[in-house]
Design an enzyme around this catalytic site. Structure first.
Site, mmCIF file in Angstrom:
data_model
loop_
_atom_site.group_PDB
_atom_site.id
_atom_site.type_symbol
_atom_site.label_atom_id
_atom_site.label_comp_id
_atom_site.label_asym_id
_atom_site.label_seq_id
_atom_site.Cartn_x
_atom_site.Cartn_y
_atom_site.Cartn_z
ATOM 1 N N ASP A 30 -13.665 -4.752 30.537
ATOM 2 C CA ASP A 30 -15.007 -4.267 30.849
ATOM 3 C C ASP A 30 -15.184 -4.229 32.366
ATOM 4 O OD1 ASP A 30 -17.454 -3.286 30.167
ATOM 5 O OD2 ASP A 30 -18.417 -5.246 30.072
ATOM 6 N N THR A 61 -25.393 4.905 29.804
ATOM 7 C CA THR A 61 -26.208 5.233 28.624
ATOM 8 C C THR A 61 -27.716 5.169 28.859
ATOM 9 O OG1 THR A 61 -25.960 2.947 27.894
ATOM 10 C CG2 THR A 61 -24.485 4.570 26.894
ATOM 11 N N TYR A 124 -28.293 12.933 31.315
ATOM 12 C CA TYR A 124 -27.373 12.187 30.447
ATOM 13 C C TYR A 124 -26.612 13.148 29.528
ATOM 14 C CZ TYR A 124 -25.920 9.284 26.447
ATOM 15 O OH TYR A 124 -25.198 8.697 25.433
HETATM 16 N N1 LIG Z 1 -26.622 4.063 22.531
HETATM 17 C C1 LIG Z 1 -26.905 5.192 21.886
HETATM 18 O O1 LIG Z 1 -27.973 5.341 21.282
HETATM 19 C C2 LIG Z 1 -25.889 6.306 21.834
HETATM 20 C C3 LIG Z 1 -26.258 7.510 21.189
HETATM 21 C C4 LIG Z 1 -25.313 8.548 21.134
HETATM 22 C C5 LIG Z 1 -24.063 8.381 21.701
HETATM 23 N N2 LIG Z 1 -23.744 7.215 22.326
HETATM 24 C C6 LIG Z 1 -22.419 7.104 22.942
HETATM 25 O O2 LIG Z 1 -21.710 6.075 22.256
HETATM 26 C C7 LIG Z 1 -20.812 5.424 23.173
HETATM 27 C C8 LIG Z 1 -21.047 3.930 23.154
HETATM 28 O O3 LIG Z 1 -22.408 3.675 23.496
HETATM 29 P P1 LIG Z 1 -23.039 2.222 23.456
HETATM 30 O O4 LIG Z 1 -24.371 2.341 22.818
HETATM 31 O O5 LIG Z 1 -22.047 1.251 22.923
HETATM 32 O O6 LIG Z 1 -23.257 1.974 25.025
HETATM 33 P P2 LIG Z 1 -23.621 0.613 25.785
HETATM 34 O O7 LIG Z 1 -23.997 -0.451 24.824
HETATM 35 O O8 LIG Z 1 -24.586 1.007 26.858
HETATM 36 O O9 LIG Z 1 -22.233 0.202 26.453
HETATM 37 C C9 LIG Z 1 -21.693 0.922 27.506
HETATM 38 C C10 LIG Z 1 -20.547 0.148 28.088
HETATM 39 O O10 LIG Z 1 -20.107 0.864 29.263
HETATM 40 C C11 LIG Z 1 -19.964 -0.087 30.310
HETATM 41 N N3 LIG Z 1 -20.085 0.523 31.623
HETATM 42 C C12 LIG Z 1 -21.168 1.030 32.239
HETATM 43 N N4 LIG Z 1 -20.843 1.480 33.464
HETATM 44 C C13 LIG Z 1 -19.510 1.245 33.627
HETATM 45 C C14 LIG Z 1 -18.580 1.474 34.660
HETATM 46 N N5 LIG Z 1 -18.929 2.023 35.840
HETATM 47 N N6 LIG Z 1 -17.309 1.112 34.458
HETATM 48 C C15 LIG Z 1 -16.914 0.530 33.326
HETATM 49 N N7 LIG Z 1 -17.751 0.275 32.300
HETATM 50 C C16 LIG Z 1 -19.035 0.633 32.452
HETATM 51 C C17 LIG Z 1 -21.041 -1.112 30.043
HETATM 52 O O11 LIG Z 1 -20.734 -2.268 30.788
HETATM 53 P P3 LIG Z 1 -21.873 -3.346 31.144
HETATM 54 O O12 LIG Z 1 -21.863 -4.280 29.983
HETATM 55 O O13 LIG Z 1 -21.350 -3.998 32.394
HETATM 56 O O14 LIG Z 1 -23.145 -2.610 31.325
HETATM 57 C C18 LIG Z 1 -20.899 -1.271 28.542
HETATM 58 O O15 LIG Z 1 -19.816 -2.119 28.215
HETATM 59 C C19 LIG Z 1 -21.064 6.083 24.538
HETATM 60 O O16 LIG Z 1 -20.130 7.102 24.745
HETATM 61 C C20 LIG Z 1 -22.444 6.683 24.400
HETATM 62 O O17 LIG Z 1 -22.642 7.777 25.269
HETATM 63 C C21 LIG Z 1 -24.623 6.162 22.403
#
Ligand SMILES: NC(=O)c1ccc[n+]([C@@H]2O[C@H](COP(=O)([O-])OP(=O)(O)OC[C@H]3O[C@@H](n4cnc5c(N)ncnc54)[C@H](OP(=O)(O)O)[C@@H]3O)[C@@H](O)[C@H]2O)c1
Length: 293
Positions: A30, A61, A124
């Site tokens: 991470d 996100t 986004y």
């Molecule tokens: N959440 C939703 O409702 C949703 C809806 C549709 C699609 N998606 C997609 O599903 C996937 C997973 O989403 P999620 O909900 O699991 O997202 P999330 O909970 O926000 O997790 C995102 C992860 O990315 C990490 N991150 C952020 N900036 C970074 C950087 N510069 N370098 C390395 N890591 C970084 C975060 O680290 P930290 O812990 O340090 O912040 C976290 O581990 C993504 O592709 C998202 O676009 C999500």
């Protein structure tokens, strides 16, 4: 098989961490060990780990904040996945990447298929579309899973926020003109693991035969208002709730920096048919998550 999981503290990443380790040698990283905004860091991490499969669960996100940080959002969601795709080709590795229903404008009026043309309304959405397109255009072995309304109890999301509001307010107004498919992060992780496992001893070759873009969400769809009522219904600690009425509202009543699509539900047909995997309806999954997690 060596799997490199990036973003293991995120909602989906956390579930992938607990699910993928059964499939081989799993390295989970991470931020800041992986910084998706830094191309040199990405290259170094991939080259030093030499994975067979890269699973990218990182993303910028914060949909509203992205409006004021477009460069950073593009670096993480657009450029970073492109670098991963380039590095994957060099290693003959497969890349599994996730995207969003927010690539669509929500005007179709019925579930979007993979053949529908994206038209994002937000920064986004634009940056996630750029990431998808880069992975496709670079042309290595890849799977892109577009999903929607991801939830878990690990990080703040609509489900955790709504459980909190229901303990603080007697009346809640929730938008009913945003419709999509609530998706438990664990469903996505398990589906990802099952797809890799279908490849048995040659997962990269298997992914190559199936490569492309797939919609992968909870089954069915609902409005945020319906989702909220369902969260209240299946809350395992109902006695803590103070909420007495939940009222439908329009998005216009809650202006946000980013515009969101009205009806962005995704059709899972292609995924279900290709991988022969099925899922419970979204409300059943929500019930299981709230009552068993
Ligand atoms: N959440 C939703 O409702 C949703 C809806 C549709 C699609 N998606 C997609 O599903 C996937 C997973 O989403 P999620 O909900 O699991 O997202 P999330 O909970 O926000 O997790 C995102 C992860 O990315 C990490 N991150 C952020 N900036 C970074 C950087 N510069 N370098 C390395 N890591 C970084 C975060 O680290 P930290 O812990 O340090 O912040 C976290 O581990 C993504 O592709 C998202 O676009 C999500």
């Amino acid at each position: 098989m060596k799997i490199l999981l990036l973003g293991n503290t995120g909602q989906v990443g956390w579930e992938l961490h607990r699910t993928l380790h059964t499939l081989g040698d799993l390295v989970a990283l991470d931020y800041p060990r992986i910084d998706m905004a830094d191309p040199n860091n990405i290259r170094g991490v991939v080259r030093s780990n030499h994975p067979d499969i890269i699973v990218n669960a990182t993303a910028y996100t914060n949909v509203d904040q992205a409006e004021s940080e477009p460069e950073l959002a593009m670096a993480i969601n657009g450029t970073g996945p492109a670098i991963l795709a380039e590095e994957a080709i060099k290693l003959k590795a497969a890349l599994i990447h996730y995207s969003t229903d927010y690539v669509f404008d929500g005007t179709k009026g019925e579930p979007y298929t993979e053949r529908d043309t994206p038209n994002p309304l937000s920064v986004y959405g634009e940056t996630k579309l750029a990431g998808e397109r880069a992975v496709e255009d670079i042309g290595g072995t890849h799977l892109i899973f577009r999903t929607s309304w991801v939830y878990s109890l690990r990080r703040p999301c609509f489900v955790t926020k709504f459980l909190q509001w229901a303990r603080q307010h007697k009346t809640l107004h929730i938008v009913e003109d945003q419709i999509s498919g609530p998706t438990w992060a664990r469903t996505l992780a398990e589906a990802t693991a099952q797809v890799i496992a279908q490849g048995q001893h040659q997962p990269v070759e298997y992914i190559k035969t199936k490569q492309g873009l797939y919609h992968l969400t909870g089954k069915g769809s609902c409005s945020r208002y319906e989702w909220a009522k369902s969260i209240i219904k299946w809350d395992p600690n109902k006695e803590e709730q103070v909420v007495e009425s939940i009222l439908p509202a329009a998005s216009e009543e809650f202006p946000t920096p980013a515009r969101r699509p009205h009806t962005s539900a995704l059709s899972n047909q292609k995924f279900t048919k290709t991988f022969n995997l099925n899922h419970f309806p979204w409300e059943k999954v929500l019930q299981l998550m709230l009552q068993l997690d």
